[in-house]
Enzyme design. Structure first.
Site, mmCIF file in Angstrom:
data_model
loop_
_atom_site.group_PDB
_atom_site.id
_atom_site.type_symbol
_atom_site.label_atom_id
_atom_site.label_comp_id
_atom_site.label_asym_id
_atom_site.label_seq_id
_atom_site.Cartn_x
_atom_site.Cartn_y
_atom_site.Cartn_z
ATOM 1 N N HIS A 34 0.836 -1.212 0.000
ATOM 2 C CA HIS A 34 0.000 0.000 0.000
ATOM 3 C C HIS A 34 0.871 1.261 0.000
ATOM 4 O O HIS A 34 0.458 2.302 0.494
ATOM 5 C CB HIS A 34 -0.980 0.002 1.177
ATOM 6 C CG HIS A 34 -2.099 -0.986 1.012
ATOM 7 N ND1 HIS A 34 -3.216 -0.755 0.228
ATOM 8 C CD2 HIS A 34 -2.251 -2.243 1.496
ATOM 9 C CE1 HIS A 34 -4.009 -1.814 0.272
ATOM 10 N NE2 HIS A 34 -3.443 -2.746 1.023
ATOM 11 N N THR A 35 2.072 1.144 -0.515
ATOM 12 C CA THR A 35 2.938 2.325 -0.682
ATOM 13 C C THR A 35 2.924 2.795 -2.126
ATOM 14 O O THR A 35 3.307 3.921 -2.413
ATOM 15 C CB THR A 35 4.396 1.991 -0.300
ATOM 16 O OG1 THR A 35 4.780 0.803 -0.996
ATOM 17 C CG2 THR A 35 4.568 1.778 1.183
ATOM 18 N N GLY A 126 -4.500 -12.571 -4.487
ATOM 19 C CA GLY A 126 -3.612 -11.437 -4.218
ATOM 20 C C GLY A 126 -2.244 -11.594 -4.861
ATOM 21 O O GLY A 126 -1.325 -10.855 -4.563
ATOM 22 N N SER A 128 -1.953 -11.268 -8.018
ATOM 23 C CA SER A 128 -2.116 -10.463 -9.224
ATOM 24 C C SER A 128 -2.480 -11.233 -10.474
ATOM 25 O O SER A 128 -1.860 -11.067 -11.513
ATOM 26 C CB SER A 128 -0.866 -9.632 -9.479
ATOM 27 O OG SER A 128 -0.959 -8.455 -8.765
ATOM 28 N N GLU A 162 -6.924 -0.881 -15.813
ATOM 29 C CA GLU A 162 -7.519 -1.270 -14.524
ATOM 30 C C GLU A 162 -8.213 -0.072 -13.878
ATOM 31 O O GLU A 162 -9.312 -0.179 -13.343
ATOM 32 C CB GLU A 162 -6.441 -1.826 -13.591
ATOM 33 C CG GLU A 162 -6.995 -2.347 -12.302
ATOM 34 C CD GLU A 162 -6.792 -3.843 -12.076
ATOM 35 O OE1 GLU A 162 -7.490 -4.376 -11.211
ATOM 36 O OE2 GLU A 162 -5.963 -4.467 -12.752
ATOM 37 N N ASP A 174 1.785 -3.836 -9.435
ATOM 38 C CA ASP A 174 1.504 -5.181 -9.939
ATOM 39 C C ASP A 174 1.904 -5.326 -11.398
ATOM 40 O O ASP A 174 2.625 -6.250 -11.789
ATOM 41 C CB ASP A 174 0.017 -5.512 -9.780
ATOM 42 C CG ASP A 174 -0.406 -5.582 -8.331
ATOM 43 O OD1 ASP A 174 0.485 -5.509 -7.453
ATOM 44 O OD2 ASP A 174 -1.608 -5.704 -8.067
ATOM 45 N N TYR A 224 -10.230 -1.098 -0.673
ATOM 46 C CA TYR A 224 -9.004 -0.579 -1.295
ATOM 47 C C TYR A 224 -9.137 0.902 -1.654
ATOM 48 O O TYR A 224 -8.313 1.738 -1.283
ATOM 49 C CB TYR A 224 -8.704 -1.411 -2.553
ATOM 50 C CG TYR A 224 -7.447 -1.025 -3.274
ATOM 51 C CD1 TYR A 224 -6.242 -1.656 -2.989
ATOM 52 C CD2 TYR A 224 -7.456 -0.031 -4.238
ATOM 53 C CE1 TYR A 224 -5.084 -1.304 -3.645
ATOM 54 C CE2 TYR A 224 -6.298 0.322 -4.899
ATOM 55 C CZ TYR A 224 -5.121 -0.319 -4.602
ATOM 56 O OH TYR A 224 -3.969 0.044 -5.254
#
Length: 388
Positions: A34-35, A126, A128, A162, A174, A224
């Protein structure tokens, strides 16, 4: 594998034409969670598991899709003239989104194709699978239609698709990790400016083990986008007192100095995770450079605690996997990986402890959660490729 998939392709779509086979990897993020949308650093690597594609160009504008993973859906038809996002749509939104994105970037897909996919990444894990399909589709389009794009372009187009077509506000990590993967290396990526370097992963006497909780999560449906918005608000509040572009610009000391500007305790926690996780990632890469795998593992553990307590994206399944992993002798580090709310954990486990790890964690997980997890001992692989 390739031969079987080509046979399946011919069974579904018929013989003839120039049939080509492709592969794009999945990815796991070793640290830096989450960076990527907070202007920080990430440290992912591509895997040897991923998505296989068999494709053939058509003379008309018809698109025919088939997934070995979703056989019950059969052949799904569309057209290059009908590329629009549909909330009720299925997995084909990912390849269609990439075709649409190519068009938005001035590379219109004029002809249709037949495309068969098979992924050996667990769905919703998760690791991807969606980004893997996006990069694979981009690579297929580049190869079949001769579009002049680099692998880095494929990552950016996948992210654009996306965000704009599928409505998931994801960062670049990702798609970048998948498109730019290199065997035996993780990618140390600064998401603020896309500067990156390859760092060799030397885990002498240890393996990377992925533990899948088998709790499915949908990125778009999860919290998210909410977490991203909380960080954006916190950043705006901090920017009122100090001139920064992203949360990734702050050191831990600076964050402590300026955090009072954030008006809400929840947003303080979210921003704290983004800042501290970025610093952990810098320290982790330095630890690997110094062959200090022990410190790398400790930073992985701290990452999970922050994701659990400050970012609140873990949940009982991921926490159980990680907490049980920490109890096993020979585990160097363990943390959740990916967006959270289900999915997988990543652990570095000494070779001699891998069997005990899978047995102990698997048993404890089933007892507590009520259903089984799955375990994958993985290798670090390369980026997308045409196989035949």
């Amino acid at each position: 594998m390739q031969k079987k998939l080509v046979e399946k392709f011919k069974e579904i779509f018929g013989e003839g034409g120039d049939i080509r086979v492709y592969f794009a990897p999945g990815r796991v993020n070793l640290i830096g969670e989450h960076t990527d949308y907070n202007g920080g650093h990430v440290f992912p690597c591509a895997l040897t598991i991923g998505t296989y594609g068999v494709a053939r160009k058509r003379d008309d504008q018809t698109l025919r899709f088939y997934s070995v993973n979703f056989e019950r859906l059969g052949v799904l038809e569309s057209s290059v003239e009908q590329l629009k996002a549909d909330k009720k749509a299925d997995w084909t939104n990912y390849p269609k989104g990439v075709m649409w994105a190519f068009g938005q970037k001035g590379m219109k897909v004029e002809q249709g194709m037949d495309l068969l996919l098979f992924g050996n990444i667990p769905n919703g894990s998760g690791l991807s699978s969606s980004a893997s399909v996006e990069v694979l589709t981009g690579y297929v389009l580049k190869d079949l239609f001769g579009f002049d794009v680099s692998n880095q372009d494929l990552a950016l187009i996948g992210q654009f698709a996306e965000n704009q077509f599928n409505g998931v506000n994801c960062g670049i990590m990702d798609q970048f990790a998948i498109a730019m993967g290199r065997a035996g290396h993780a990618i140390f990526l600064d998401t603020a400016d896309l500067k990156y370097e390859y760092a060799p992963i030397k885990l002498d006497g240890a393996k990377i083990v992925i533990s899948c909780t088998n709790k499915k999560r949908g990125l778009g449906d999860s919290k998210y986008n909410e977490r991203r918005s909380e960080c954006e608000q916190a950043l705006a509040e901090i920017q009122e007192v100090v001139g920064i572009r992203t949360l990734g610009d702050l050191s831990e000391e600076q964050f402590e100095q300026y955090k009072a500007a954030v008006k809400d305790e929840t947003r303080v926690k979210r921003a704290r995770h983004a800042v501290y996780e970025n610093q952990r990632t810098l320290k982790a890469v330095e630890a690997l450079r110094n062959d200090n795998v022990k410190l790398f593992g400790e930073l992985m553990n701290a990452s999970h605690v922050s994701l659990r307590d400050d970012y609140e994206v873990t949940g009982i399944e991921l926490d159980t996997m990680v907490e049980e992993a920490w109890k096993v002798e020979g585990v160097i580090g363990s943390r959740m990986t990916g967006a959270g709310f289900g999915g997988c954990t990543v652990s570095i486990v000494k070779d001699e402890a891998v069997e005990a790890f899978i047995e102990q964690v698997g048993k404890a997980y089933k007892e507590k959660i009520g259903y089984e997890g799955d375990f994958y001992v993985v290798e670090i692989g390369g980026g997308p490729a045409r196989l035949a």
